[in-house]
Write a protein that holds these residues in place. Sequence first.
Motif, PDB file in Angstrom:
ATOM      1  N   VAL A  69      46.153  39.165  41.291  1.00 22.71           N
ATOM      2  CA  VAL A  69      46.780  37.883  41.613  1.00 22.71           C
ATOM      3  C   VAL A  69      48.151  37.765  40.950  1.00 22.71           C
ATOM      4  O   VAL A  69      49.074  37.140  41.488  1.00 22.71           O
ATOM      5  CB  VAL A  69      45.864  36.719  41.172  1.00 22.71           C
ATOM      6  N   ALA A  70      48.269  38.362  39.778  1.00 20.52           N
ATOM      7  CA  ALA A  70      49.543  38.297  39.053  1.00 20.52           C
ATOM      8  C   ALA A  70      50.607  39.206  39.649  1.00 20.52           C
ATOM      9  O   ALA A  70      51.798  39.068  39.326  1.00 20.52           O
ATOM     10  CB  ALA A  70      49.319  38.664  37.585  1.00 20.52           C
ATOM     11  N   ARG A  71      50.207  40.130  40.495  1.00 18.13           N
ATOM     12  CA  ARG A  71      51.165  41.113  41.009  1.00 18.13           C
ATOM     13  C   ARG A  71      52.335  40.501  41.780  1.00 18.13           C
ATOM     14  O   ARG A  71      53.487  40.907  41.564  1.00 18.13           O
ATOM     15  CB  ARG A  71      50.438  42.131  41.887  1.00 18.13           C
ATOM     16  N   GLY A 130      48.497  43.028  35.538  1.00 17.64           N
ATOM     17  CA  GLY A 130      48.852  42.764  36.930  1.00 17.64           C
ATOM     18  C   GLY A 130      50.310  42.378  37.077  1.00 17.64           C
ATOM     19  O   GLY A 130      50.994  42.815  38.003  1.00 17.64           O
ATOM     20  N   LEU A 131      50.793  41.547  36.147  1.00 15.46           N
ATOM     21  CA  LEU A 131      52.201  41.157  36.147  1.00 15.46           C
ATOM     22  C   LEU A 131      53.091  42.389  35.991  1.00 15.46           C
ATOM     23  O   LEU A 131      54.081  42.559  36.708  1.00 15.46           O
ATOM     24  CB  LEU A 131      52.450  40.172  35.001  1.00 15.46           C
ATOM     25  N   LEU A 252      46.942  51.296  54.046  1.00 20.87           N
ATOM     26  CA  LEU A 252      47.049  52.326  53.018  1.00 20.87           C
ATOM     27  C   LEU A 252      46.422  51.877  51.715  1.00 20.87           C
ATOM     28  O   LEU A 252      45.713  52.643  51.063  1.00 20.87           O
ATOM     29  CB  LEU A 252      48.523  52.688  52.785  1.00 20.87           C
ATOM     30  N   THR A 253      46.664  50.624  51.311  1.00 21.02           N
ATOM     31  CA  THR A 253      46.178  50.186  50.007  1.00 21.02           C
ATOM     32  C   THR A 253      44.660  50.159  49.945  1.00 21.02           C
ATOM     33  O   THR A 253      44.054  50.563  48.951  1.00 21.02           O
ATOM     34  CB  THR A 253      46.773  48.808  49.622  1.00 21.02           C
ATOM     35  N   VAL A 254      44.010  49.693  51.013  1.00 20.62           N
ATOM     36  CA  VAL A 254      42.546  49.629  50.997  1.00 20.62           C
ATOM     37  C   VAL A 254      41.940  51.022  51.041  1.00 20.62           C
ATOM     38  O   VAL A 254      41.037  51.351  50.255  1.00 20.62           O
ATOM     39  CB  VAL A 254      42.030  48.768  52.173  1.00 20.62           C
ATOM     40  N   VAL A 377      48.880  44.016  48.328  1.00 23.83           N
ATOM     41  CA  VAL A 377      47.958  44.749  47.461  1.00 23.83           C
ATOM     42  C   VAL A 377      46.975  43.795  46.790  1.00 23.83           C
ATOM     43  O   VAL A 377      45.787  44.107  46.637  1.00 23.83           O
ATOM     44  CB  VAL A 377      48.731  45.565  46.408  1.00 23.83           C
ATOM     45  N   ALA A 378      47.465  42.594  46.394  1.00 23.36           N
ATOM     46  CA  ALA A 378      46.586  41.614  45.756  1.00 23.36           C
ATOM     47  C   ALA A 378      45.512  41.126  46.721  1.00 23.36           C
ATOM     48  O   ALA A 378      44.336  41.019  46.368  1.00 23.36           O
ATOM     49  CB  ALA A 378      47.413  40.439  45.242  1.00 23.36           C
TER      50      ALA A 378
END
Length: 428
Positions: A69-71, A130-131, A252-254, A377-378
């Motif tokens: 979530v912070a991404r 994440g940040l 791609l991310t999953v 991605v999040a």
Amino acid sequence: MTTTLNPQREARTALRKTIVGTGIGNAVEWYDWAIYATFTPFIASQLFSKADPASAVLSTLAIFAVGFVARPFGGFLFGWIGDRVGRKTSMTLAVGLASLGSLLIGIAPTFAAVGVWASLLLLVARLVQGLAHGGELPSSQTYLSEIAPRERRGLWSTLIYTSGTVGILFGTLLGAVLNMSLSTEMMNAWGWRIPFLIGAAMGLYALVMRARMHESSVFEGESPAEKREPIWPQIVRHRKQAFQVIGLTVGLTVIYYIWGVVAPSYATTALKIDRGEALWAGVVGNLVFIAALPFWGKLSDRIGRKKVLWAGATGAAVLHFPMTWLLKDSAWQLAVSMSVMLIFIAASAAIVPAVFAELFPTSIRTVGVGVPYSICVAAFGGTAPYLQQWLKDINMAQAFNLYAVVLLVISILFIFSIPETKGKDLRG
């Protein structure tokens, strides 16, 4: 003769330091996330209540997702720093923050000692990481793409996933070694903390390395007026490219998190494959992935980005179900299925840093990639391990596999929307 050679030698040394600094920082970031997935069972048993082990594992995976979530905030913050202050500054701050997150997990008190405060500290540490990771990837891939020769940018961009996978591989190997060397009691007591403390130390080293790097000449070539141009109007102006980043990333991310990151842990917890054997199978799969990356990178510099993207995404979509059917109850099945899938996943992974950089102008290149990429991605990558485990628990594992393939199809369709950018001049 000496005066001629010294500048050349100095240039090679500076380039080597730049590549090492970019690579090791990126490796540390990925290592942090990989060891969390690898050591999920131990984290669950130590930082959550032992009354319900299944719930503890799900809670640990939920915090894995919450860290994502912070991404987007990291993508915007470090993207702004990268586009206004400099790529080097953004990369240095990001890896320092990641090191802090690892340290917090490594020294966290247990649930037995402080109760829910242990779980809360874990949550804070994951948000910090994440940040940092939200800013690391767009900053490093933008920097690398800008310093690379345009005719070899596809090959150079493979350093992002190569170094990241080395970080994952090191974490996996460390897990396998600790699993063999320490008893279960020792692992639960203190052994699981070792990887996080090592990650904190490596992060400090990466911070020093990056502080000594040179700034991207493409960024330095911008005028002061361009660097002061407001960010949000530019984001709105380039919203099409932002949606393209999301569309290309979603599949791609999953599929990458399924096969490249959490497969060994999933095989252990859900399929009851021996933990040590599963970790070694993960090592095999990741070595195959590293070997495949430069092949796809070089190929994209010859035949173009879009053809390579299509080949990788289509191959992964076609083979996902057969490889999940192969994976049942043994480590060799895990090694084979991971290797096959990661060969095709490598096609997109190898060149998306170059593709994304080539979609945006210099003044918004970092934040333009960082925000949409991190949001995607999040929303999809971060929730994949939890969703996979939850659907497995309610006997709906095939629904998750269908979900992954549908997302890959979406990415394939988005490839049609992007221009061919092979060899594009990034100045401007």
